[in-house]
Motif scaffolding. Structure first.
Motif, PDB file in Angstrom:
ATOM      1  N   MET A  39       0.853  -1.191   0.000  1.00 32.89           N
ATOM      2  CA  MET A  39       0.000   0.000   0.000  1.00 32.89           C
ATOM      3  C   MET A  39       0.885   1.236   0.000  1.00 32.89           C
ATOM      4  N   THR A  40       0.817   2.015  -1.059  1.00 33.44           N
ATOM      5  CA  THR A  40       1.583   3.259  -1.102  1.00 33.44           C
ATOM      6  C   THR A  40       0.744   4.390  -0.513  1.00 33.44           C
ATOM      7  N   SER A  41       1.341   5.158   0.366  1.00 31.26           N
ATOM      8  CA  SER A  41       0.672   6.300   0.971  1.00 31.26           C
ATOM      9  C   SER A  41       1.065   7.567   0.217  1.00 31.26           C
ATOM     10  N   SER A  42       0.198   8.561   0.296  1.00 33.71           N
ATOM     11  CA  SER A  42       0.553   9.876  -0.254  1.00 33.71           C
ATOM     12  C   SER A  42       1.129  10.790   0.809  1.00 33.71           C
ATOM     13  N   PHE A  43       1.485  10.201   1.977  1.00 32.16           N
ATOM     14  CA  PHE A  43       1.924  11.012   3.111  1.00 32.16           C
ATOM     15  C   PHE A  43       3.226  10.466   3.684  1.00 32.16           C
ATOM     16  N   PRO A  44       4.049  11.352   4.248  1.00 29.78           N
ATOM     17  CA  PRO A  44       5.298  10.904   4.866  1.00 29.78           C
ATOM     18  C   PRO A  44       5.038  10.262   6.230  1.00 29.78           C
ATOM     19  N   LYS A  45       5.949   9.419   6.669  1.00 33.59           N
ATOM     20  CA  LYS A  45       5.796   8.743   7.958  1.00 33.59           C
ATOM     21  C   LYS A  45       5.828   9.727   9.122  1.00 33.59           C
ATOM     22  N   PHE A  74       3.791   1.850   2.620  1.00 30.87           N
ATOM     23  CA  PHE A  74       5.001   2.557   2.213  1.00 30.87           C
ATOM     24  C   PHE A  74       4.703   4.049   2.170  1.00 30.87           C
ATOM     25  N   ALA A  75       5.620   4.843   2.684  1.00 36.39           N
ATOM     26  CA  ALA A  75       5.439   6.295   2.689  1.00 36.39           C
ATOM     27  C   ALA A  75       5.544   6.854   1.275  1.00 36.39           C
ATOM     28  N   ALA A  76       5.040   8.059   1.099  1.00 34.45           N
ATOM     29  CA  ALA A  76       5.138   8.740  -0.192  1.00 34.45           C
ATOM     30  C   ALA A  76       6.587   8.794  -0.646  1.00 34.45           C
ATOM     31  N   GLY A  77       6.814   8.410  -1.894  1.00 34.22           N
ATOM     32  CA  GLY A  77       8.155   8.460  -2.454  1.00 34.22           C
ATOM     33  C   GLY A  77       8.944   7.177  -2.335  1.00 34.22           C
ATOM     34  N   GLU A  78       8.539   6.277  -1.463  1.00 34.58           N
ATOM     35  CA  GLU A  78       9.282   5.020  -1.316  1.00 34.58           C
ATOM     36  C   GLU A  78       9.056   4.095  -2.518  1.00 34.58           C
ATOM     37  N   ILE A  79       7.861   4.126  -3.074  1.00 33.10           N
ATOM     38  CA  ILE A  79       7.585   3.356  -4.290  1.00 33.10           C
ATOM     39  C   ILE A  79       7.267   4.313  -5.433  1.00 33.10           C
ATOM     40  N   VAL A  80       6.281   5.180  -5.202  1.00 37.54           N
ATOM     41  CA  VAL A  80       5.934   6.215  -6.195  1.00 37.54           C
ATOM     42  C   VAL A  80       5.722   7.530  -5.458  1.00 37.54           C
ATOM     43  N   PRO A  81       5.823   8.668  -6.138  1.00 36.77           N
ATOM     44  CA  PRO A  81       5.559   9.960  -5.497  1.00 36.77           C
ATOM     45  C   PRO A  81       4.112  10.059  -5.014  1.00 36.77           C
ATOM     46  N   ILE A 199       1.349  20.452  -4.717  1.00 38.27           N
ATOM     47  CA  ILE A 199       2.632  19.967  -4.203  1.00 38.27           C
ATOM     48  C   ILE A 199       2.354  18.952  -3.112  1.00 38.27           C
ATOM     49  N   GLY A 200       3.094  17.841  -3.102  1.00 38.78           N
ATOM     50  CA  GLY A 200       2.958  16.843  -2.053  1.00 38.78           C
ATOM     51  C   GLY A 200       3.336  17.415  -0.692  1.00 38.78           C
ATOM     52  N   GLY A 201       2.763  16.825   0.363  1.00 35.89           N
ATOM     53  CA  GLY A 201       2.950  17.348   1.715  1.00 35.89           C
ATOM     54  C   GLY A 201       4.395  17.542   2.126  1.00 35.89           C
ATOM     55  N   ALA A 202       5.257  16.599   1.777  1.00 38.95           N
ATOM     56  CA  ALA A 202       6.653  16.655   2.203  1.00 38.95           C
ATOM     57  C   ALA A 202       7.431  17.782   1.525  1.00 38.95           C
ATOM     58  N   ASP A 203       6.893  18.307   0.420  1.00 39.52           N
ATOM     59  CA  ASP A 203       7.626  19.323  -0.350  1.00 39.52           C
ATOM     60  C   ASP A 203       7.138  20.749  -0.088  1.00 39.52           C
TER      61      ASP A 203
END
Length: 368
Positions: A39-45, A74-81, A199-203
């Motif tokens: 499961m890919t998340s759109s959010f950072p850990k 998986f956090a955002a960016g670990e598999i896909v943005p 823009i994604g949360g981490a950026d």
């Protein structure tokens, strides 16, 4: 019964037990297959509350199936943005995503209704529409055209209106402001003169810090404090009229979902429902103290003016009419939600609004 007869019958019975065991083991294995999903998340850990929804789902599914059905977040960016989560599910790169569907409004504006659109529903009414109204059925009719099955799996409650480097007192103050804002809200704000950025949360923080953007909305006090937005933008506006009760979804590859045993589907459905309730409870618990800390560290709270709210409402209504004229999926879902909203807020005026207003008056007078 003589000894020989007893031994013979006992032996026969024992053989039956052995035979039954031999038959039962493969049958049980077939009913409870070992399945592993990503499961890919759109959010950072680092955003433990919103990313935690994916962890809640994984934990509850595993517990309900005796560890036979596992989901690894998986956090955002670990598999896909962050903003490619839905595409990854559709293509089968991952089986699941934990995300907000309005991130994918560029693919189809109908995605936006799945999360929240400006001036739609608060969190309580959102859940009512999804679970007891037509929300989940209608959204999944649309999601199916994208190769996806979706379930509500989180809600933040009403969000804040975001961080600004300068005060926003009038409509003119919005003109030319480069703002990180997602979904159809970006189109609404664009008509008010804002230059929207997705823009994604981490950026967000580095974009604010470097001046690439002038303002940003994300969630609310707890997450915004963690991300440190108050260090690079002073003015904190409310309310986030574009997100009165936004849903975070579990999105699943439709083929993978359909191939699950029915009791695995039930376990996953229940897990998402728990994540939905638990996330809202966490935010309601954590936001008050986070807001106090933000103010103590220099954040300046400001309400959007009535002029801005009224203008945004009119623009939103016009935008929905325009989209509905050419997008049957959007129109069908929007019309259903609007009909529900029209009646639901009649009740809310008598119940929640009256009670909450009285209690807030007591708070302001020092009686709480």
């Amino acid at each position: 019964m003589d000894r020989r007869s007893f031994i013979k019958k006992a032996g026969t019975a024992g053989a039956g037990v052995v035979a039954a065991s031999a038959l039962a083991a493969p049958a049980i294995a077939q009913e409870n297959p070992k399945i592993s999903w990503r499961m890919t998340s759109s959010f950072p850990k680092s955003l433990d509350t919103i990313f935690g929804g994916a962890e809640d789902i994984a934990k509850h599914v595993s517990n309900a199936t005796g560890g036979n059905f596992t989901i690894q977040p998986f956090a955002a960016g670990e598999i896909v943005p962050a903003l490619q989560a839905a595409d990854a599910v559709t293509s089968g790169t991952v089986e699941a995503a934990h995300t907000t569907s309005y991130y994918f409004v560029g693919k189809d504006p109908t995605y936006a209704i799945g999360t929240a659109i400006p001036f739609s529903l608060n969190s309580r009414l959102t859940n009512a529409w999804y679970y007891q109204g037509n929300g989940n059925t209608l959204m999944n009719e649309f999601f199916a055209t994208q190769g996806i099955y979706g379930l509500p799996a989180g809600n933040t409650g009403a969000q804040m209106g975001g961080w600004f480097r300068k005060e926003i007192n009038t409509l003119d103050d919005l003109k030319g402001v480069k703002m990180r804002i997602a979904g159809l809200a970006g189109q609404v704000m664009s008509k008010l003169g804002v230059i929207p950025q997705q823009i994604g949360g981490a950026d967000i923080y580095p974009a604010l810090e470097k001046g690439t953007i002038d303002a940003a909305e994300f969630v609310g006090p707890y997450d915004d404090l963690k991300l440190g937005f108050h260090k690079v933008a002073k003015y904190y506006y409310y309310p986030g009229f574009w997100e009165g009760g936004p849903t975070v979804h579990g999105l699943f590859n439709l083929e993978k979902w359909s191939s699950l045993p029915k009791h695995y589907q039930a376990a996953l459905t229940d897990a998402c429902a728990f994540a939905n309730t638990n996330m809202l409870a966490k935010y309601d618990m954590k936001n008050p103290s986070a807001l106090k800390q933000l103010v103590a560290e220099g954040a300046t709270l400001r309400p959007f003016s009535q002029e801005i709210l009224e203008a945004a409402f009119q623009v939103s209504t016009g935008l929905y009419a325009d989209i509905s004229s050419s997008n049957p999926s959007f129109k069908k879902i929007y019309d259903d939600q609007t009909a529900f909203k029209r009646d639901a807020y009649l009740w809310m005026q008598l119940s929640e609004y009256t009670f909450d207003t009285f209690m807030m008056i007591q708070q302001r007078s020092g009686k709480l």
